[in-house]
Write a protein that holds these residues in place. Sequence first.
Motif, PDB file in Angstrom:
ATOM      1  N   UNK A 182       0.828  -1.217   0.000  1.00 53.19           N
ATOM      2  CA  UNK A 182       0.000   0.000   0.000  1.00 53.19           C
ATOM      3  C   UNK A 182       0.859   1.263   0.000  1.00 53.19           C
TER       4      UNK A 182
ATOM      5  N   UNK B   5       2.038   6.418   4.366  1.00 55.64           N
ATOM      6  CA  UNK B   5       1.208   7.500   4.916  1.00 55.64           C
ATOM      7  C   UNK B   5       1.712   8.825   4.363  1.00 55.64           C
TER       8      UNK B   5
ATOM      9  N   UNK C 205       3.179  15.880  16.554  1.00 58.21           N
ATOM     10  CA  UNK C 205       2.134  15.258  15.744  1.00 58.21           C
ATOM     11  C   UNK C 205       1.472  16.254  14.799  1.00 58.21           C
ATOM     12  N   UNK C 206       1.594  17.544  15.059  1.00 58.36           N
ATOM     13  CA  UNK C 206       0.945  18.524  14.183  1.00 58.36           C
ATOM     14  C   UNK C 206       1.893  19.543  13.585  1.00 58.36           C
TER      15      UNK C 206
ATOM     16  N   UNK D 179      -0.604  21.602  11.137  1.00 60.73           N
ATOM     17  CA  UNK D 179      -1.714  20.978  10.403  1.00 60.73           C
ATOM     18  C   UNK D 179      -2.808  20.592  11.389  1.00 60.73           C
ATOM     19  N   UNK D 180      -4.031  20.960  11.073  1.00 65.40           N
ATOM     20  CA  UNK D 180      -5.173  20.494  11.851  1.00 65.40           C
ATOM     21  C   UNK D 180      -6.055  19.666  10.912  1.00 65.40           C
ATOM     22  N   UNK D 181      -7.201  19.268  11.410  1.00 67.54           N
ATOM     23  CA  UNK D 181      -8.065  18.409  10.602  1.00 67.54           C
ATOM     24  C   UNK D 181      -8.500  19.095   9.309  1.00 67.54           C
TER      25      UNK D 181
ATOM     26  N   UNK E   9       0.804   0.599  16.870  1.00 65.85           N
ATOM     27  CA  UNK E   9      -0.048   1.636  16.269  1.00 65.85           C
ATOM     28  C   UNK E   9      -0.399   2.772  17.233  1.00 65.85           C
TER      29      UNK E   9
ATOM     30  N   UNK F 202       1.414   5.085  18.674  1.00 63.98           N
ATOM     31  CA  UNK F 202       2.009   6.377  18.304  1.00 63.98           C
ATOM     32  C   UNK F 202       1.258   6.995  17.110  1.00 63.98           C
ATOM     33  N   UNK F 203       0.968   6.134  16.130  1.00 62.42           N
ATOM     34  CA  UNK F 203       0.212   6.606  14.958  1.00 62.42           C
ATOM     35  C   UNK F 203      -1.173   7.093  15.390  1.00 62.42           C
TER      36      UNK F 203
ATOM     37  N   UNK G 245      -2.074   8.253  18.273  1.00 66.38           N
ATOM     38  CA  UNK G 245      -1.959   9.527  18.997  1.00 66.38           C
ATOM     39  C   UNK G 245      -1.790  10.680  18.008  1.00 66.38           C
ATOM     40  N   UNK G 246      -0.955  10.465  16.974  1.00 67.00           N
ATOM     41  CA  UNK G 246      -0.725  11.511  15.962  1.00 67.00           C
ATOM     42  C   UNK G 246      -2.034  11.889  15.272  1.00 67.00           C
TER      43      UNK G 246
ATOM     44  N   UNK H  81      -4.438  13.648  17.686  1.00 63.40           N
ATOM     45  CA  UNK H  81      -4.057  15.048  17.917  1.00 63.40           C
ATOM     46  C   UNK H  81      -4.436  15.943  16.742  1.00 63.40           C
ATOM     47  N   UNK H  82      -4.330  15.382  15.549  1.00 59.24           N
ATOM     48  CA  UNK H  82      -4.622  16.180  14.349  1.00 59.24           C
ATOM     49  C   UNK H  82      -6.123  16.388  14.155  1.00 59.24           C
ATOM     50  N   UNK H  83      -6.902  15.329  14.328  1.00 62.78           N
ATOM     51  CA  UNK H  83      -8.317  15.407  13.951  1.00 62.78           C
ATOM     52  C   UNK H  83      -9.288  15.517  15.136  1.00 62.78           C
TER      53      UNK H  83
ATOM     54  N   UNK I 243      -8.417  16.104  18.841  1.00 61.75           N
ATOM     55  CA  UNK I 243      -8.069  16.789  20.087  1.00 61.75           C
ATOM     56  C   UNK I 243      -8.774  18.121  20.267  1.00 61.75           C
TER      57      UNK I 243
ATOM     58  N   UNK J  79      -8.319   8.221   5.481  1.00 58.57           N
ATOM     59  CA  UNK J  79      -8.726   7.311   4.402  1.00 58.57           C
ATOM     60  C   UNK J  79      -8.194   5.889   4.600  1.00 58.57           C
ATOM     61  N   UNK J  80      -7.121   5.752   5.364  1.00 57.57           N
ATOM     62  CA  UNK J  80      -6.499   4.444   5.523  1.00 57.57           C
ATOM     63  C   UNK J  80      -7.152   3.677   6.681  1.00 57.57           C
TER      64      UNK J  80
ATOM     65  N   UNK K 218      -6.075   1.200   8.437  1.00 63.69           N
ATOM     66  CA  UNK K 218      -5.149   0.992   9.557  1.00 63.69           C
ATOM     67  C   UNK K 218      -5.118   2.226  10.465  1.00 63.69           C
ATOM     68  N   UNK K 219      -5.133   3.401   9.841  1.00 63.17           N
ATOM     69  CA  UNK K 219      -5.105   4.647  10.618  1.00 63.17           C
ATOM     70  C   UNK K 219      -6.404   4.805  11.423  1.00 63.17           C
TER      71      UNK K 219
END
Lengths: 287, 138
Positions: free
Chosen positions: A27, A30, A203-204, A241-243, B52, B54-55, B57-58, B61-63, B65, B121-122, B124-125
């Motif tokens: 695949x 990321x 993370x952001x 970066x945010x959502x 997974x 750590x992924x 958490x990332x 935090x992005x979408x 939090x 979209x993934x 796994x994520x």
Amino acid sequence: MKRILLIVIALIGVLSLMAQEEPTKDRPVRAPFNSGILIDNQTSVIPADKTLEFQIQHKFGKIDNGFSDLFGLYAPGANIRLALNYVLIKNLQIGYGLSRIRMYSDFSIKYTIHEQTRRNTFPVAVAVFANMAVDGRNKSDFGNNYKFGNRYSYFSQLIVGRRFNDWLSVQANASFTHYNITEPGIDHDKVSVGFNGRINFSSQSSILFQYDIPLKIKSITEHREWTNPAKPNLGIGWEIRTSTHAFHIYLSSTDGMIPQHNTVYNTNDWTKGDMMFGFSIVRFWNF
Amino acid sequence: MKRKIFFRLMLAVAAFAMIAFVVPQEQKKGGPWEIPKEYKEKKNPFKDDASLVKLGRTIYNKHCRSCHGNAGLGDGVMAKNQKTFPGDFSSAEFHKYTDGELYFMSIIGRDEMPNFEKKITDEEERWAVINYIRTMKK
């Protein structure tokens, strides 16, 4: 020059064929970058299909006046570009933007030919970006023998990038720029190369960097010597970066917003401190 | 005349203050979720995959939090703007949901909880976020 173009076209053709092969279990990695732009450059990343992007890009004046204009933040002559991009189908994006400098209207297309895969079946991401810009200044700015075609300029770029790990992604690019008409002493055609990348530190948040070099190629220049060649473009920035948003705050050595202008007309020398602050805001909507 | 205007103004201010006391300021709690059977029974293929976290958490935090807060207590910076309380991911009640149900609530969404199918979209994520939310138990 023709040989280079043929090689590029052949390479794109081969990669497109590879992209259409039967999907394997390997695949795509990321997202190597958080958005489609990286300071003044494009990344190989295209958001999910049917995503609409609104970009607000702003560059202030040069920082060399120090505190007198707060490092260019209050200097006159800032540049602005507003743009809309839309992802028509997976990995194909089109866009339109309008800049203040020369009132360029740019129409762009970007296609990610192949994404990097996780097990290195395909070790890099490959994308192509092209645009056509229309200089929107008054007729009188074009001198005698005005033709509408004098307003056109074109830019095409091949981008090859790799996400090395969770924190480091790097890209290299090769570009060709053509202006239908230029000021005296400036070539109509220009080949340039560059590299850029991001270093994730949370993370952001990421640090962004770029360096673009307009090449001095004797075989395509129209002049005996280069009196005032375009200067390389250095940039360093911070991305959040945010959502639904991507924010960039950066220092860059070119005042332009579209790549052909930066490649042909950049007279700022970063080694002499000719840098300026800028920011970009990208808003994403998914449909 | 001036006294009359002043009196009316004071009356309006008093009425506004009283209304402010009467109108409830708390967020409502979300009603029960209607989760399709296919999601209730959906199995988590990455259950207990520690790699997974750590992924997860990332992506959280992005979408997530901004509304759900650092520890999933529903106290993110955007939470106050929502009509519905975003939920407490540390509560025992929350952890009674199956992974499939959490998948539906997190990715498909409803009302103020947005759909994330186009943003994450993934597969796994998506499960990485569910696994990360599972670590928020009290």
